[in-house]
Design a protein around this motif. Structure first.
Motif, PDB file in Angstrom:
ATOM      1  N   LEU A 204      28.875  21.108 -71.141  1.00 41.69           N
ATOM      2  CA  LEU A 204      29.947  19.890 -70.345  1.00 41.69           C
ATOM      3  C   LEU A 204      29.701  20.217 -69.228  1.00 41.69           C
ATOM      4  O   LEU A 204      29.693  21.220 -68.400  1.00 41.69           O
ATOM      5  CB  LEU A 204      31.185  20.251 -70.862  1.00 41.69           C
ATOM      6  CG  LEU A 204      32.361  19.303 -70.749  1.00 41.69           C
ATOM      7  CD1 LEU A 204      32.118  18.154 -71.385  1.00 41.69           C
ATOM      8  CD2 LEU A 204      33.739  19.867 -71.001  1.00 41.69           C
ATOM      9  N   THR A 290      31.228  13.588 -67.623  1.00 37.20           N
ATOM     10  CA  THR A 290      32.732  13.632 -67.597  1.00 37.20           C
ATOM     11  C   THR A 290      33.028  12.693 -66.312  1.00 37.20           C
ATOM     12  O   THR A 290      32.406  12.944 -65.282  1.00 37.20           O
ATOM     13  CB  THR A 290      33.509  14.770 -67.830  1.00 37.20           C
ATOM     14  OG1 THR A 290      33.145  15.606 -66.729  1.00 37.20           O
ATOM     15  CG2 THR A 290      33.186  15.529 -69.192  1.00 37.20           C
ATOM     16  N   LEU A 304      40.050  16.065 -69.563  1.00 43.60           N
ATOM     17  CA  LEU A 304      39.070  17.238 -69.768  1.00 43.60           C
ATOM     18  C   LEU A 304      39.506  18.242 -71.185  1.00 43.60           C
ATOM     19  O   LEU A 304      38.810  18.352 -71.863  1.00 43.60           O
ATOM     20  CB  LEU A 304      38.913  17.980 -68.669  1.00 43.60           C
ATOM     21  CG  LEU A 304      38.215  17.354 -67.460  1.00 43.60           C
ATOM     22  CD1 LEU A 304      38.084  18.159 -66.101  1.00 43.60           C
ATOM     23  CD2 LEU A 304      36.861  16.966 -68.005  1.00 43.60           C
ATOM     24  N   GLU A 305      41.024  18.391 -71.098  1.00 44.68           N
ATOM     25  CA  GLU A 305      41.329  19.166 -72.134  1.00 44.68           C
ATOM     26  C   GLU A 305      41.381  18.359 -73.450  1.00 44.68           C
ATOM     27  O   GLU A 305      40.989  19.293 -74.517  1.00 44.68           O
ATOM     28  CB  GLU A 305      42.874  19.522 -71.833  1.00 44.68           C
ATOM     29  CG  GLU A 305      43.083  20.260 -70.716  1.00 44.68           C
ATOM     30  CD  GLU A 305      44.531  20.659 -70.345  1.00 44.68           C
ATOM     31  OE1 GLU A 305      45.358  20.059 -71.299  1.00 44.68           O
ATOM     32  OE2 GLU A 305      44.930  21.412 -69.526  1.00 44.68           O
ATOM     33  N   HIS A 308      37.418  18.702 -74.522  1.00 47.32           N
ATOM     34  CA  HIS A 308      37.281  20.128 -74.950  1.00 47.32           C
ATOM     35  C   HIS A 308      37.690  20.483 -76.066  1.00 47.32           C
ATOM     36  O   HIS A 308      37.172  21.087 -77.082  1.00 47.32           O
ATOM     37  CB  HIS A 308      38.042  21.211 -73.891  1.00 47.32           C
ATOM     38  CG  HIS A 308      37.227  22.482 -73.910  1.00 47.32           C
ATOM     39  ND1 HIS A 308      37.665  23.227 -74.759  1.00 47.32           N
ATOM     40  CD2 HIS A 308      36.485  23.089 -72.976  1.00 47.32           C
ATOM     41  CE1 HIS A 308      37.049  24.390 -74.733  1.00 47.32           C
ATOM     42  NE2 HIS A 308      36.378  24.392 -73.582  1.00 47.32           N
ATOM     43  N   ARG A 309      38.955  19.780 -76.507  1.00 48.28           N
ATOM     44  CA  ARG A 309      39.486  19.856 -78.008  1.00 48.28           C
ATOM     45  C   ARG A 309      38.766  19.407 -79.041  1.00 48.28           C
ATOM     46  O   ARG A 309      38.345  19.820 -79.782  1.00 48.28           O
ATOM     47  CB  ARG A 309      40.869  19.554 -77.745  1.00 48.28           C
ATOM     48  CG  ARG A 309      41.954  20.033 -78.987  1.00 48.28           C
ATOM     49  CD  ARG A 309      43.267  19.560 -78.698  1.00 48.28           C
ATOM     50  NE  ARG A 309      43.396  18.406 -78.195  1.00 48.28           N
ATOM     51  CZ  ARG A 309      43.843  17.773 -77.294  1.00 48.28           C
ATOM     52  NH1 ARG A 309      44.042  18.633 -76.170  1.00 48.28           N
ATOM     53  NH2 ARG A 309      44.517  16.670 -76.752  1.00 48.28           N
ATOM     54  N   ILE A 311      35.414  18.489 -78.759  1.00 51.13           N
ATOM     55  CA  ILE A 311      34.125  19.467 -78.913  1.00 51.13           C
ATOM     56  C   ILE A 311      34.184  20.621 -79.656  1.00 51.13           C
ATOM     57  O   ILE A 311      33.464  20.871 -80.863  1.00 51.13           O
ATOM     58  CB  ILE A 311      33.698  19.446 -77.690  1.00 51.13           C
ATOM     59  CG1 ILE A 311      33.070  18.394 -76.888  1.00 51.13           C
ATOM     60  CG2 ILE A 311      32.305  20.467 -77.791  1.00 51.13           C
ATOM     61  CD1 ILE A 311      32.709  18.223 -75.581  1.00 51.13           C
ATOM     62  N   SER A 312      35.405  21.328 -79.712  1.00 51.69           N
ATOM     63  CA  SER A 312      35.540  22.508 -80.249  1.00 51.69           C
ATOM     64  C   SER A 312      36.034  22.328 -81.658  1.00 51.69           C
ATOM     65  O   SER A 312      35.736  23.127 -82.495  1.00 51.69           O
ATOM     66  CB  SER A 312      36.930  23.252 -79.407  1.00 51.69           C
ATOM     67  OG  SER A 312      36.659  23.667 -78.227  1.00 51.69           O
ATOM     68  N   PRO A 319      32.774  23.859 -76.116  1.00 54.98           N
ATOM     69  CA  PRO A 319      31.155  23.591 -75.425  1.00 54.98           C
ATOM     70  C   PRO A 319      30.718  25.307 -75.182  1.00 54.98           C
ATOM     71  O   PRO A 319      31.562  25.974 -74.787  1.00 54.98           O
ATOM     72  CB  PRO A 319      31.450  23.081 -74.262  1.00 54.98           C
ATOM     73  CG  PRO A 319      33.016  23.091 -73.762  1.00 54.98           C
ATOM     74  CD  PRO A 319      33.738  23.160 -75.145  1.00 54.98           C
ATOM     75  N   VAL A 322      30.218  25.267 -69.896  1.00 56.04           N
ATOM     76  CA  VAL A 322      31.115  24.104 -68.821  1.00 56.04           C
ATOM     77  C   VAL A 322      30.581  24.537 -67.185  1.00 56.04           C
ATOM     78  O   VAL A 322      31.007  25.460 -66.759  1.00 56.04           O
ATOM     79  CB  VAL A 322      32.484  24.557 -68.859  1.00 56.04           C
ATOM     80  CG1 VAL A 322      33.268  23.308 -68.027  1.00 56.04           C
ATOM     81  CG2 VAL A 322      33.073  24.256 -70.452  1.00 56.04           C
ATOM     82  N   THR A 345      39.974  23.912 -66.747  1.00 57.37           N
ATOM     83  CA  THR A 345      38.877  24.109 -67.843  1.00 57.37           C
ATOM     84  C   THR A 345      38.189  25.560 -67.653  1.00 57.37           C
ATOM     85  O   THR A 345      38.175  26.016 -66.498  1.00 57.37           O
ATOM     86  CB  THR A 345      37.915  23.010 -68.014  1.00 57.37           C
ATOM     87  OG1 THR A 345      37.000  23.263 -69.237  1.00 57.37           O
ATOM     88  CG2 THR A 345      37.171  23.071 -66.636  1.00 57.37           C
ATOM     89  N   ASN A 346      37.707  26.115 -68.584  1.00 57.77           N
ATOM     90  CA  ASN A 346      36.812  27.284 -68.557  1.00 57.77           C
ATOM     91  C   ASN A 346      35.681  27.100 -67.884  1.00 57.77           C
ATOM     92  O   ASN A 346      34.455  27.124 -68.622  1.00 57.77           O
ATOM     93  CB  ASN A 346      36.890  27.947 -69.851  1.00 57.77           C
ATOM     94  CG  ASN A 346      36.227  29.412 -69.815  1.00 57.77           C
ATOM     95  OD1 ASN A 346      36.389  30.143 -68.732  1.00 57.77           O
ATOM     96  ND2 ASN A 346      35.674  29.832 -71.031  1.00 57.77           N
TER      97      ASN A 346
END
Length: 413
Positions: A204, A290, A304-305, A308-309, A311-312, A319, A322, A345-346
């Motif tokens: 990502l 993104t 973004l959250e 991410h959610r 994708i997870s 991802p 990142v 984000t991480n």
């Protein structure tokens, strides 16, 4: 192992590789050949970056003839493919990679290292006045306050331990300590978290508009494809005018399928479609673009959250990377951006673009030391293969190349 030993064994490569670079005429001819080989690639990359700069206004896009653009892009893709086919056959040597870092950091070296050379020439002995001036020079190069203070402590200790009285060889000590600071307590910083064979790796990309994020995605896709991997791109920047088209041009250029929806679509829905498509095509890597509207921080971070959610949910633990794209020419502002995205984000790694365009290349050290996020790739030019995995030793060599070359020659004599 001494810094000089690492320079010889790792940075310079073996003697056969060095012979090519020693002869100045051959080096000039090689440089001219490379310029010819990449001329068309550079021209088209310039064109793409121009699109990115103009994409904040839709008028420039609307006035173009879509049919003419499509025909021109198709022709460019075919031409680039022919040129790149010959380029990809040459695996870069240790020497050539080192030279990329040296050339890419030329602006920083001309500004920063020339001042260090003047400082060393003016001070015959290492004293407190020398340290204070060196500290100012490092701060001007955007190395960062914390990093500079740590380096000064290490240098003072080393000078005292070795009872160093004059400035001969001081650049070697500075270089070695900078590498130690960057690498302390960390291993395999630059390695991407690639999944085992037959499993999809999701990368990502995040970052504000204008930092070269989409261009970097294209270059990374090219790099992964040259390693034999099947790559799919996801056009998740659905709000910036021209962003989807720009990614499609890169997809055509490097031979990657682009999963996209119409402009203004939900980015999370694009990611869902992209993951399904990548799985169906048994792809190795999915790289996701993104949006980067940092001025609307709350909405961007919520978006973004959500991405991410999604994708997870589709792929546990994804991802897998990142990557935050930062423009090196913005200096300390890049550090502020990194802090903001880290909160949202991480972020697992930094891709520092346009390092060849700044005189403040010390920002690499500031990011690493303040945020504890590794720089995984750096952009050292506009060519396809100028996106290079970050290497602390090559980076520091690029900063001090002129002085280190002289010290290396003296040590061999």
């Amino acid at each position: 192992m001494s810094f000089f030993k690492r320079l010889k064994d790792k940075l310079m490569g073996n003697e056969d590789e060095k012979v090519v670079a020693i002869n100045e005429e051959e080096a000039a001819e090689q440089k001219q050949d490379e310029a010819t080989e990449h001329a068309r690639i550079e021209a088209t990359i310039d064109e793409i970056e121009k699109v990115e700069e103009d994409s904040t206004t839709e008028s420039s896009i609307e006035t173009e003839n879509p049919v003419a653009i499509e025909d021109q892009e198709q022709q460019e893709v075919q031409e680039v493919a022919i040129v790149e086919e010959s380029v990809d056959e040459k695996k870069p040597s240790a020497w050539s990679i080192t030279q990329k870092f040296k050339a890419g950091l030329e602006k920083t070296r001309n500004s920063f290292t020339s001042k260090v050379n003047d400082l060393v020439a003016r001070y015959r002995k290492v004293d407190e006045d020398f340290f204070e001036e060196l500290e100012d020079l490092l701060l001007q190069a955007d190395v960062g306050f914390e990093t500079v203070m740590e380096l000064m402590d290490k240098l003072r200790f080393e000078v005292q331990r070795k009872n160093i009285k004059d400035t001969n060889g001081i650049q070697t000590i500075i270089s070695e300590k900078l590498v130690e600071i960057y690498e302390q307590g960390e291993e395999d910083l630059i390695e991407l978290n690639m999944q085992p064979k037959n499993e999809l790796t999701v990368i990502l990309f995040v970052g504000v508009n204008g930092v070269g994020k989409t261009t970097t995605i294209g270059k990374l896709a090219h790099r992964l494809k040259s390693q034999g991997k099947t790559v799919v791109l996801a056009a998740g920047d659905t709000f910036r005018a021209g962003a989807i088209d720009q990614l499609q041009v890169w997809g055509d250029r490097v031979g990657c399928e682009v999963i996209k929806q119409s402009e203004g679509s939900d980015p999370a829905a694009v990611m869902y479609d992209a993951i399904r498509a990548a799985k169906n095509r048994k792809a190795d890597v999915l790289i996701c673009d993104t949006a980067g509207r940092l001025q609307n921080k709350v909405n961007l971070m919520n978006e973004l959250e959500k991405v991410h959610r999604v994708i997870s949910r589709e792929i546990p633990n994804a991802p897998h990377e990142v990557l935050l794209a930062l423009d090196a020419t913005t200096g300390q502002n890049a550090l502020v951006q990194a802090q903001t995205f880290k909160e949202a984000t991480n972020v697992t790694g930094i891709v520092l673009t346009k390092l060849d365009g700044t005189a403040k290349g010390g920002i690499v050290l500031a990011i690493r030391n303040k945020l504890h996020i590794p720089v995984k790739f750096v952009g050292l030019g506009e060519k396809m293969d100028d996106l290079q995995p970050f290497d602390a030793e090559r980076y520091v060599y690029g900063l001090f190349a002129d002085g280190l070359d002289k010290e290396l020659q003296n040590s061999e004599d």
